[in-house]
Design a protein around this motif. Structure first.
Motif, mmCIF file in Angstrom:
data_model
loop_
_atom_site.group_PDB
_atom_site.id
_atom_site.type_symbol
_atom_site.label_atom_id
_atom_site.label_comp_id
_atom_site.label_asym_id
_atom_site.label_seq_id
_atom_site.Cartn_x
_atom_site.Cartn_y
_atom_site.Cartn_z
ATOM 1 N N ARG A 1 -10.232 3.500 -6.710
ATOM 2 C CA ARG A 1 -9.738 2.132 -6.529
ATOM 3 C C ARG A 1 -8.851 1.687 -7.692
ATOM 4 O O ARG A 1 -8.201 0.651 -7.606
ATOM 5 C CB ARG A 1 -10.912 1.172 -6.345
ATOM 6 N N HIS A 2 -8.842 2.443 -8.772
ATOM 7 C CA HIS A 2 -7.947 2.146 -9.892
ATOM 8 C C HIS A 2 -6.850 3.197 -10.024
ATOM 9 O O HIS A 2 -6.223 3.312 -11.082
ATOM 10 C CB HIS A 2 -8.746 2.064 -11.199
ATOM 11 N N ALA A 3 -6.621 3.956 -8.974
ATOM 12 C CA ALA A 3 -5.593 4.992 -9.018
ATOM 13 C C ALA A 3 -4.205 4.365 -9.102
ATOM 14 O O ALA A 3 -3.977 3.246 -8.630
ATOM 15 C CB ALA A 3 -5.695 5.887 -7.782
ATOM 16 N N GLU A 4 -3.271 5.095 -9.693
ATOM 17 C CA GLU A 4 -1.904 4.612 -9.825
ATOM 18 C C GLU A 4 -1.063 4.937 -8.597
ATOM 19 O O GLU A 4 0.085 4.520 -8.511
ATOM 20 C CB GLU A 4 -1.261 5.230 -11.071
ATOM 21 N N ASP A 5 -1.615 5.690 -7.669
ATOM 22 C CA ASP A 5 -0.895 6.079 -6.463
ATOM 23 C C ASP A 5 -1.729 5.690 -5.243
ATOM 24 O O ASP A 5 -2.934 5.443 -5.356
ATOM 25 C CB ASP A 5 -0.647 7.596 -6.468
ATOM 26 N N ASP A 6 -1.064 5.636 -4.085
ATOM 27 C CA ASP A 6 -1.793 5.361 -2.850
ATOM 28 C C ASP A 6 -2.840 6.454 -2.608
ATOM 29 O O ASP A 6 -2.682 7.599 -3.048
ATOM 30 C CB ASP A 6 -0.842 5.319 -1.656
#
Length: 428
Positions: free
Chosen positions: A405-410
C-alpha cells in the motif's frame, strides 16, 4: 492590494489646486513612499499565507487565522448557501464575540444593507440588543460566485478604515482560492469518473476456477493507472488469466491499458495459445507508435487436466502456493515487452491442481527503490500462508506483509485456484 492602495489615496490630505481650480497631483515625498513600501512589505506575507492549498476548509482556516492575528478580533466564515441552520466554520478567537449567524445571513442577503465602499463590499453593524460589540461582515465572492461571509467582531472599538480594507483584501484572496479549489474538485470528479470507467472489473471465469483480484493505484490522487488484470472464459472449462503493466501512470497509461484489454478480449475469442496471443498483441501495438509499451503475463488454466500454460512479455514470473502454504516462483520464458515488434514468445506448462494457488502480479507488488529485483522476488518467495487460507486472505496478507500500500508503482494481483468437484467440460 488595490484596495489598500485605494485607501492610501482616499486618506491623503486634500489635493492642492492650480489657478483654474483644478487639482494638482500631490507631491510624493520619500517618507510617504517609504511608509507605503513598508506597509505593502508587511502585508505581502500575510496575504501569501491565505490559500496555500486547494482545500476549501484549509483556505477558510488560513483566512480566519490571518484576520485574527492582524486585528485581534474573533473571526469565522459562514456559508450562506449552506444548511438551513447556518453555523460558523474555522472560528478563531472567542466564539461568544461573534454575532448571531442568522443575523449575518440576513445581512449578506439584504442588498439594501449599508455597505462600505458600495454594494457588495464589507458591511458593518453597531451593537445590537444584549451585545456591546459591533461586527464586520466581508463577502467571500468572485464575480457572481458567492462562497460565504467573513465575520469579525471584537471589544475595544470599531474596525478602522485600514483594517476594513485589509480584511477585504484577504477575503478577496481567499475567495479566489476557493474558486480554484472548487474548479479543481470539479475537474477531479470528472477525471475520477473517467478513471472508474477505464478500470473495468475482470470478466467472470469458469465456475471450476476461483479467483481474487486486488488493485492499488500509485498515489492518493489516482484511481487507476497502467496495471490491469483480466479473465476470459474459454471453451471446455478453461479460463485465460492475464496481468499487464503499461509504462507510466495516471489517465494516459490507463487509456492504453484499456486498449490492450480490448485487443486481448478480441484475440481470446480465437482461442489461441498464450504465446500466440502475445505475438498478436505485440503486432497490434507495434503498428500504433503512440501506444505505450507494456509487459504482460498470460496463463491458460485447464482445471480438468490440472494444468496451466503460460507465456510472458517482459513480465515477472508468477508465484504458486502449495498445499502446505509454501510459496515458490514458476519459471516462464521471458519475451520482449509488447509494442516492440520483436516477437519471440514461448509457452511453459506447469501442474495446477486444487491444492495449489497461482498468484500473478505486476512489479509494483515486490519492487522497492534501490533493491535488486531478485532480492524483491526472494522476499515474495519467503512468504508462508496457512494451508487452509482462502484467496482473499492470501492476497490481503501478501499486500500487508510486502507493504504494497506504500509502493511507488501501481499494484495489480490476481490469485486463482481450481475447485474441487469439477463439472464436466462442455463447449461454451
Amino acid at each position: 492590494m488595490f484596495r489598500v492602495a485605494r485607501w492610501f489615496r482616499t486618506h491623503r490630505e486634500p489635493a492642492p489646486q492650480d489657478g483654474a481650480g483644478r487639482a494638482r497631483p500631490p507631491a510624493r515625498t520619500p517618507a510617504h513612499a517609504a511608509d507605503a513600501a513598508a506597509v505593502l512589505a508587511a502585508l505581502r506575507p500575510v496575504a501569501a499565507g491565505v490559500g496555500t492549498t486547494l482545500d476549501e476548509a484549509a483556505t477558510c482556516a488560513e483566512l480566519t487565522r490571518a484576520v485574527a492575528a492582524q486585528t485581534a478580533a474573533a473571526a469565522a466564515v459562514l456559508r450562506v448557501d449552506g444548511p438551513a441552520e447556518p453555523e460558523y466554520e474555522a472560528a478563531v478567537g472567542d466564539p461568544a464575540a461573534l454575532p448571531d449567524a442568522r443575523w449575518v445571513v440576513a445581512v449578506a442577503r439584504d442588498l439594501t444593507a449599508p455597505a462600505i465602499g458600495g454594494e457588495g463590499g464589507p458591511r458593518t453593524a453597531g451593537p445590537t440588543p444584549g451585545r456591546r460589540r459591533g461586527a464586520l461582515c466581508v463577502p467571500l465572492a468572485t464575480g457572481e460566485e458567492r462562497y460565504g461571509v467573513l465575520v469579525c467582531a471584537r471589544d475595544g472599538g470599531p474596525f478602522t478604515a485600514f483594517e476594513t480594507e485589509l480584511l477585504a483584501l484577504l477575503a478577496e484572496r481567499a475567495a479566489s482560492h476557493l474558486r480554484h479549489a472548487r474548479e479543481h474538485a470539479r475537474v477531479s470528479r470528472t477525471a475520477g469518473d473517467l478513471q472508474r470507467a477505464l478500470r473495468a472489473e475482470p470478466g467472470r471465469p469458469h465456475p471450476n476456477l476461483d479467483i481474487a483480484v486486488r488493485y492499488l493505484p500509485a498515489g492518493r490522487q489516482t484511481l487507476v493507472g497502467g496495471d490491469w488484470c483480466e479473465t476470459v472464459r474459454l471453451h471446455f472449462g478453461r479460463t485465460l488469466l492475464v496481468v499487464g503493466d503499461v509504462m507510466g501512470h495516471g489517465v494516459e497509461a490507463a487509456v492504453d491499458m484499456a486498449a490492450y484489454r480490448s485487443d486481448l478480449r478480441a484475440l481470446a475469442a480465437a482461442d489461441l495459445p498464450p504465446h500466440r496471443v502475445l505475438r498478436q498483441l505485440d503486432t497490434l501495438a507495434d503498428e500504433l507508435p503512440e501506444r505505450r509499451p507494456a509487459t504482460c503475463l498470460i496463463a491458460r488454466v485447464d482445471p480438468v487436466r490440472a494444468q496451466v500454460t503460460m507465456a510472458g512479455a517482459g513480465h515477472l514470473p508468477p508465484a504458486v502456493i502449495d498445499r502446505y502454504g509454501i510459496t515458490s516462483l514458476l519459471p516462464v520464458p521471458v519475451g520482449p515487452p509488447l509494442g516492440t515488434g520483436f516477437g519471440g514468445y514461448e509457452p511453459a506448462t506447469h501442474e495446477l491442481d486444487p491444492d495449489r494457488t497461482l498468484v500473478m502480479f505486476t512489479d509494483g507488488l515486490v519492487e522497492r527503490r534501490g533493491e535488486d529485483i531478485d532480492r524483491s522476488l526472494e522476499r515474495l518467495a519467503a512468504l508462508r500462508f496457512p494451508a487452509t487460507a482462502e484467496l482473499d486472505e492470501i492476497l490481503d496478507s501478501m499486500l500487508g506483509r510486502l507493504d504494497a500500500r506504500h509502493a511507488e508503482d501501481d499494484v495489480a494481483v490476481l490469485a486463482a485456484r481450481p475447485r474441487l468437484g469439477l463439472p464436466q467440460p462442455t463447449p461454451d
